[in-house]
Motif scaffolding. Structure first.
Motif, PDB file in Angstrom:
ATOM      1  N   SER A  79       0.828  -1.214   0.000  1.00  0.00           N
ATOM      2  CA  SER A  79       0.000   0.000   0.000  1.00  0.00           C
ATOM      3  C   SER A  79       0.857   1.257   0.000  1.00  0.00           C
ATOM      4  O   SER A  79       0.449   2.295  -0.542  1.00  0.00           O
ATOM      5  N   LYS A  80       2.062   1.192   0.586  1.00  0.00           N
ATOM      6  CA  LYS A  80       2.932   2.371   0.633  1.00  0.00           C
ATOM      7  C   LYS A  80       3.454   2.725  -0.760  1.00  0.00           C
ATOM      8  O   LYS A  80       3.815   3.869  -1.020  1.00  0.00           O
ATOM      9  N   HIS A  81       3.517   1.728  -1.645  1.00  0.00           N
ATOM     10  CA  HIS A  81       3.974   1.982  -3.013  1.00  0.00           C
ATOM     11  C   HIS A  81       2.822   2.407  -3.929  1.00  0.00           C
ATOM     12  O   HIS A  81       3.029   3.155  -4.889  1.00  0.00           O
ATOM     13  N   SER A 132       9.917   5.826  -4.963  1.00  0.00           N
ATOM     14  CA  SER A 132       9.160   5.062  -3.978  1.00  0.00           C
ATOM     15  C   SER A 132       9.782   3.691  -3.745  1.00  0.00           C
ATOM     16  O   SER A 132       9.985   3.262  -2.599  1.00  0.00           O
ATOM     17  N   ALA A 133      10.107   2.974  -4.826  1.00  0.00           N
ATOM     18  CA  ALA A 133      10.698   1.646  -4.688  1.00  0.00           C
ATOM     19  C   ALA A 133      12.050   1.712  -3.986  1.00  0.00           C
ATOM     20  O   ALA A 133      12.354   0.885  -3.113  1.00  0.00           O
ATOM     21  N   LEU A 134      12.866   2.698  -4.331  1.00  0.00           N
ATOM     22  CA  LEU A 134      14.172   2.843  -3.682  1.00  0.00           C
ATOM     23  C   LEU A 134      14.016   3.108  -2.190  1.00  0.00           C
ATOM     24  O   LEU A 134      14.678   2.479  -1.351  1.00  0.00           O
ATOM     25  N   ASN A 135      13.141   4.059  -1.827  1.00  0.00           N
ATOM     26  CA  ASN A 135      12.950   4.382  -0.417  1.00  0.00           C
ATOM     27  C   ASN A 135      12.417   3.197   0.378  1.00  0.00           C
ATOM     28  O   ASN A 135      12.877   2.910   1.489  1.00  0.00           O
ATOM     29  N   LEU A 136      11.439   2.504  -0.177  1.00  0.00           N
ATOM     30  CA  LEU A 136      10.775   1.426   0.566  1.00  0.00           C
ATOM     31  C   LEU A 136      11.644   0.182   0.698  1.00  0.00           C
ATOM     32  O   LEU A 136      11.672  -0.456   1.760  1.00  0.00           O
ATOM     33  N   ILE A 137      12.347  -0.198  -0.357  1.00  0.00           N
ATOM     34  CA  ILE A 137      13.235  -1.355  -0.261  1.00  0.00           C
ATOM     35  C   ILE A 137      14.433  -1.031   0.637  1.00  0.00           C
ATOM     36  O   ILE A 137      14.915  -1.896   1.385  1.00  0.00           O
ATOM     37  N   ALA A 138      14.904   0.218   0.597  1.00  0.00           N
ATOM     38  CA  ALA A 138      15.949   0.627   1.539  1.00  0.00           C
ATOM     39  C   ALA A 138      15.446   0.471   2.969  1.00  0.00           C
ATOM     40  O   ALA A 138      16.153  -0.072   3.837  1.00  0.00           O
ATOM     41  N   ARG A 139      14.232   0.920   3.217  1.00  0.00           N
ATOM     42  CA  ARG A 139      13.642   0.796   4.554  1.00  0.00           C
ATOM     43  C   ARG A 139      13.589  -0.657   4.989  1.00  0.00           C
ATOM     44  O   ARG A 139      13.939  -1.001   6.135  1.00  0.00           O
ATOM     45  N   ALA A 140      13.165  -1.553   4.101  1.00  0.00           N
ATOM     46  CA  ALA A 140      13.055  -2.972   4.440  1.00  0.00           C
ATOM     47  C   ALA A 140      14.415  -3.577   4.756  1.00  0.00           C
ATOM     48  O   ALA A 140      14.509  -4.559   5.501  1.00  0.00           O
TER      49      ALA A 140
END
Length: 476
Positions: A35-37, A211-219
């Protein structure tokens, strides 16, 4: 203050997002809530398919009145744990290559682009930089897509009573987004596993790439920093919240105050200024005489720079017609139409065909900063280039025939024209009355001071912020 005080549309979007994030919390891929993406696309789809009037009546009316504006961050974002990795490299959007090469050795950064055209432009302008295209890392993963489809179909099967989230239209929309989401997340994960990443730098949280860069970095517990891209206004609230990155780098204190009023912790916002504005103060740009000679413009003409901005078809025609009709009434004025990167020449050439003292330039064909350094007047509707014109000490007038996403006129920064007649009147005064020209320049200065750091050291602050994030492992 309740969010609805900012308008029903924003309260409606807020209610949609709160429901979407809550409902889809169990659905993750690569340890990221999907949902964040998808949230920004979700807002557009639901608004287009059902609209405010119907949704308010059937679903969201009560929820729209419950949301507190000052708690939006806590509704949609959260702190997260990062690892310290001061020796790690910086994974950066390729456009930051100029900055990286100033302050970092080549082995300390990895430049990544969302498409080949951007790679080609950077290689043409900076052949010394090594730039990578994420498209080369994209791989279909039908098995992962099927697993997500099964999980989401089962989840929404329990929501049949919800006229939006339980509808077959919404299910079809979500399932249609999954192949791209999976390949993008997999690609970023593949890159991160290949590199020893200390921090990530992006320019957007709503574009799929950032978005993908930020979220996968977060994970992966890697800190990230997203730099402000464009002027920020209440009407575009959910273009800028949630932050998604560890920290947001903004251009000035006014934007930081904007984030704080919606509940963003002060530790999640840093005032760095805009790196691209540093070039205004650190380079020499063409003067008016040399630009006129290069473009074969009559030396007797004064120059107006008109910076366009993408709008809907009918609105583009209205704004361009108003602008060109107004400026064409000034006989000794030559107009340079500078297009936004996402725009093409054809429409503007068609609309400007009747004006011989006018030329259309695609993005990059002529440097905006060369044009601004030579300009006697700058005109736009709501382009960020107005700020750059103010930095060049060029008088700015805006054309605002209808309500815009952001109004420089309502902010008190400029004089705004609604009609061609009003624009011609203001432009003539700027070009012929020195006292009025100075009044226009003075009007802009408080706005510029509040919203932009203009000392030429933004790039240095940005790199320092990245180094601090990688060394400290985030802000919490």
């Amino acid at each position: 203050m309740k969010l609805i005080a900012y308008g029903e549309q924003l309260a409606y979007y807020g209610a949609i997002l709160k429901r979407f994030f809550t409902l889809f919390r169990p659905v993750t891929y690569q340890n990221v809530p999907i949902s964040k993406h998808l949230y920004y696309q979700c807002l557009g789809f639901i608004n287009h398919r059902w609209g405010l009037a119907w949704s308010k009546k059937k679903v969201f009316l009560e929820k729209m009145h419950e949301l507190d504006a000052g708690q939006l961050f806590s509704y949609f974002d959260e702190p997260y744990v990062c690892k310290s990795n001061p020796e790690g490299i910086f994974l950066m959007r390729s456009g930051f290559g100029d900055i990286a090469s100033l302050f970092l050795p080549p082995e300390r950064y990895y430049l990544l682009s969302p498409f080949q055209a951007e790679v080609d432009v950077i290689k043409r302008n900076r052949p010394d930089l090594s730039v990578h295209n994420i498209e080369n890392f994209l791989r279909p993963n039908p098995g992962a897509v099927r697993d997500l489809e099964k999980k989401i179909t089962g989840l929404l099967e329990e929501e049949k009573q919800d006229p939006i989230f339980g509808s077959p239209h919404f299910l079809q929309w979500v399932l249609g987004r999954l192949p791209d989401l999976v390949t993008r997340f997999d690609a970023v994960q593949r890159i991160i596993e290949k590199l020893n990443v200390g921090a990530v730098l992006t320019i957007s949280s709503i574009h799929w790439f950032g978005s993908a860069l930020n979220l996968i970095a977060r994970a992966n517990q890697i800190p990230s920093l997203t730099v402000q891209h464009g002027i920020i206004a209440d009407s575009q609230l959910f273009c800028h919240l949630p932050v998604l990155a560890t920290k947001k780098a903004v251009w000035g204190k006014g934007t930081k105050e904007w984030y704080l009023k919606f509940g963003t912790p002060e530790t999640r916002v840093a005032v760095t200024g805009s790196p691209r504005f540093d070039m205004i103060f650190n380079r020499e740009w063409s003067g008016q005489e040399s630009l006129k000679k290069r473009l074969r413009i009559d030396p007797a003409y004064k120059i107006a720079v008109y910076a366009t901005q993408p709008l809907g078809g009918a609105r583009i025609r209205e704004v361009v017609a108003t602008t060109l009709n107004g400026l064409n009434r000034i006989e000794d004025l030559f107009v340079l139409i500078m297009l936004h990167p996402y725009e093409r020449k054809e429409l503007y050439q068609q609309l400007a065909a009747a004006n011989e003292r006018c030329r259309v330039f695609s993005f990059g064909e002529v440097s905006l900063y060369d044009a601004l350094n030579a300009a006697d007047l700058f005109v736009t509707s709501f382009s960020t280039a107005a700020l750059e014109a103010m930095m060049f000490n060029v008088p700015v007038v805006t054309v605002e025939p209808f309500p815009l996403n952001f109004s420089y006129g309502k902010s008190g920064a400029v004089f705004a024209a609604r009609t061609a007649e009003e624009l011609a009147f203001l432009a003539r005064r700027v070009l012929s009355e020195e006292e009025f020209r100075q009044e226009v320049l003075e009007k802009a200065r408080p706005f510029l001071k509040k919203h932009c750091v203009t000392d030429g050291f933004s790039s240095r602050r940005l790199v320092r912020e990245m180094e601090n994030l990688s060394r400290c492992g985030g802000v919490y």
